[in-house]
Design an enzyme around this catalytic site. Structure first.
Site, PDB file in Angstrom:
ATOM      1  N   ASP A  98       0.830  -1.098   0.172  1.00  0.00           N
ATOM      2  CA  ASP A  98      -0.219   0.347   0.115  1.00  0.00           C
ATOM      3  C   ASP A  98       0.625   1.094  -0.012  1.00  0.00           C
ATOM      4  OD1 ASP A  98      -2.559   1.125   0.330  1.00  0.00           O
ATOM      5  OD2 ASP A  98      -1.614   1.726   2.028  1.00  0.00           O
TER       6      ASP A  98
ATOM      7  N   GLU B 231       1.590   0.261  -4.979  1.00  0.00           N
ATOM      8  CA  GLU B 231       0.910   1.600  -5.218  1.00  0.00           C
ATOM      9  C   GLU B 231       2.569   2.553  -5.381  1.00  0.00           C
ATOM     10  OE1 GLU B 231      -2.880   2.480  -3.836  1.00  0.00           O
ATOM     11  OE2 GLU B 231      -2.193   1.854  -2.323  1.00  0.00           O
TER      12      GLU B 231
END
Length: 649
Positions: A338, A367
């Protein structure tokens, strides 16, 4: 489990003013940390170099009771240690730390950051020794991965799912489940097998901040503890059975040929000493684990309150130790990071290097962005080039359905726009930000933002000419693009049967009524499901859709208008993929994507083409030859649909 001393001291480049330094920055320990169990004694060791006193609090129950308080001994490397004789399995414990720093609080009881299980985000740590077996990882290369993202509760909580242990880890171990009253509609684990995906990505399993006693919904991104599985999904949250239940879940999936990757959150935690939320890190070494500005306030590139200081030596070690624990103890097959942009580049490089040394086929991706300003140089798209990890291809996502931050913007699937971006995505971003197609995770839907179906409705609602039948065709078209593109395909649970969240674009704290998978949707949208199922089967059957190097892609993928010089109607993309590796039963494929509302007539290269996919169905066997393919090197592509042709050797 220790990091290389030279690598851990590698210089960090900061994009802005460096974070506030800390007194513990030069204090490093390579000793094993946590509750180190044996049947005859347990060594408790915790790193707290700036503390003047650390006390171990031992309990016989998960809540209440009087603690046995043990003063720990300080070691030269900043650790505090004590040995408790006898078999301590299942014993509960906390730490209390005090010192000259005003941020210490001697009355506060803290979780052990290295505890293998805890009772709650603000509870007690548990001494664990678990020998539940886990089957070995399914053996296939990264190029064959088809990733399916799911939230454990969402996937199993529907009362019509036929699953007994709904919302729990063990719900993903149940076989032969089906929709109430419909034996022909598989649910849960059986659905995964039937669909054909081979990688399940689970939303965060680390202990997170939710009120379990009130069954408070959460995605898990408000992480508090990384080593311990989350108790909300366990059948009993006050003991260590969560450990064995996660292992049983992974074991079941492995035995069915499905790998398991974890969504991990190392960019921030839910602690915030300025908000009275202190559970471990800021209580044991105040100010060390987070990036602080010169005035002592938190940097907030995560957008949720703080940033984990990944470049600090003992924070970097903590991350590496935790990841390797999941890989070795649970046989986890990889990680989705994340807000990977907030993990400093040196730490990401070490993660990739040390995990690949364990298993070169572990999936490592994340990400490549942040949620706000940060002092470090962000790990953007492009920094992964040749480094052993992959990133989400948001360029392709936005080209296919429109920018996620502008819900009314249309993409290729709705309007035929953004064709250059679609072409880059088809080639695995090797003309954009990647050195290899395997560095690009291709998707149009994930847990964030609108589901694809909701986005298609919102972005076209003002056009009365567009019907739900058109939107269903757009959904199939977007899926066809993802699954015939070079790179690693990724879908969210329920995408394959038009999952809706009622238009909610950020459902992280919404109830089951918004988030749960409704298995009756699979019945109602069976044609969509079967289309996704066919695309997955086609991709897995044909290596030419999943090449491993940029060189192979450059030799194999040719656009009809760019390289063949053939005219292409507006709103269309058409390309040929040649089998340059000699590993496919096809010599080449031809894919045409028609996003327009009109029939598209194409000139195509001469060949012995057969139809394997059109706007209605797709699969590994040729379809009816009357479907869209004409003679004399011409093909017709129905409005808002894909045409997939194959030429056998």
């Amino acid at each position: 489990m220790n990091t290389n001393s030279t690598a851990r001291l590698a210089p960090i480049t900061y994009a802005t003013t460096p974070p506030l330094p800390h007194a513990a920055d030069e204090v490093y320990s390579s000793q094993p940390l946590g509750a180190l169990y044996s049947p005859t004694q347990t060594t408790f060791r915790v790193w707290a170099p700036t503390a003047d006193k650390v006390i171990l609090n031992l309990y016989q129950s998960p809540t209440g009771g009087d603690a046995k308080r043990v003063l720990m001994n300080k070691l030269e490397d900043g650790c505090w240690e004590t040995v408790i004789e006898g078999d301590q399995i299942g014993v509960y414990y906390t730490y209390s730390a005090s010192g000259e720093d005003a941020r210490f609080d001697a009355s506060r009881e803290l979780l052990d950051p290295y505890a293998k299980a805890v009772t709650n985000h603000d509870g007690r740590s548990i001494v664990v020794h678990d020998e539940t077996p886990v089957a070995d990882r399914p053996d296939f290369p990264i190029s064959e991965a088809v990733i399916y993202e799911m939230h454990i509760r969402d996937f199993t909580i529907d009362p019509d799912s036929g699953i007994q242990r709904r919302g729990k880890y063990l719900g993903l171990t149940e076989r032969d489940t089906h929709l109430t009253g419909r034996q022909d509609i598989a649910t849960g684990l059986e659905h995964l097998v039937e669909l054909g995906v081979n990688v399940v990505q689970l939303l965060p399993l680390g202990e997170f901040h939710n009120q379990k006693s009130e069954d408070q919904y959460g995605w898990g991104y408000d992480v508090v503890h990384h080593f311990s599985p989350e108790g909300w999904y366990a059948t009993e949250r006050f003991d260590a059975r969560r450990v064995s239940e996660v292992k049983r879940m992974i074991d079941t999936l492995h035995r069915l040929g499905i790998r398991v990757t974890l969504d991990v959150v190392f960019n921030h935690t839910f602690e915030a000493i300025d908000r009275g939320r202190v559970y471990s890190f800021d209580g044991l070494v105040p100010g060390y684990y987070y990036r602080l500005k010169q005035d002592g306030s938190y940097w907030n590139g995560s957008g949720v309150g703080n940033e984990f200081r990944t470049e600090a030596p003992m924070v970097r070690r903590y991350i590496l130790d935790c990841l390797k624990h999941w890989v070795t103890e649970y046989k986890i097959d990889g990680f989705r990071f994340d807000l990977m942009g907030l993990i400093d580049r040196e730490t990401v490089r070490q993660i990739a290097g040390e995990l690949r040394a364990i298993d070169p086929n572990l999936l490592i991706y994340g990400e490549p962005w942040a949620g706000g300003s940060t002092p470090i140089e962000i790990t953007w798209k492009g920094t992964q080039r040749g480094q052993g990890w992959s990133v989400f291809n948001d360029h392709y996502r936005d080209a296919l359905k429109g920018n996620v931050f502008n819900a009314r913007e249309t993409g290729f699937a709705q309007s035929g726009h953004h064709i250059p971006g679609v072409k880059q995505g088809i080639r695995g971003a090797i003309d954009d930000f990647s050195d290899s197609p395997l560095e690009a995770i291709n998707y149009v839907e994930c847990h964030d933002n609108h589901t694809l179906w909701d986005r298609l409705k919102i972005s076209t609602i003002d056009d009365a000419r567009i019907t739900d039948a058109d939107r269903r065709a757009m959904d199939k078209l977007a899926a066809a693009a993802v699954f015939t593109s070079q790179g690693v395909p990724f879908i969210q649970a329920g995408q394959e049967f038009l999952r809706t969240k009622g238009g909610d674009h950020n459902s992280y704290d919404k109830p089951d009524a918004v988030n749960m998978i409704r298995w009756r949707d699979k019945l109602e949208h069976r044609d969509i499901y079967e289309y996704y199922q066919g695309l997955i089967a086609l991709r897995r059957a044909h290596p030419l859709f999943r090449m491993e190097t940029a060189g192979q892609v450059r030799r194999a993928v040719w656009f009809l208008d760019d390289q063949f010089g053939l005219p292409i109607p507006l709103g269309c993309v058409a390309f040929v993929v040649e089998d340059v590796t000699g590993s496919d039963s096809w010599s080449r494929a031809l894919v045409a994507l028609n996003a327009s509302a009109r029939l598209a007539e194409l000139h195509i290269p001469k060949g012995n083409w057969q139809v394997f996919g059109d706007g209605k169905e797709v699969g590994i066997s040729p379809l009816r030859l009357s479907a869209t393919l004409a003679s004399e090197n011409r093909a017709s592509v129905a409005p808002r649909s894909a045409l997939i042709l194959g030429e056998a050797r």
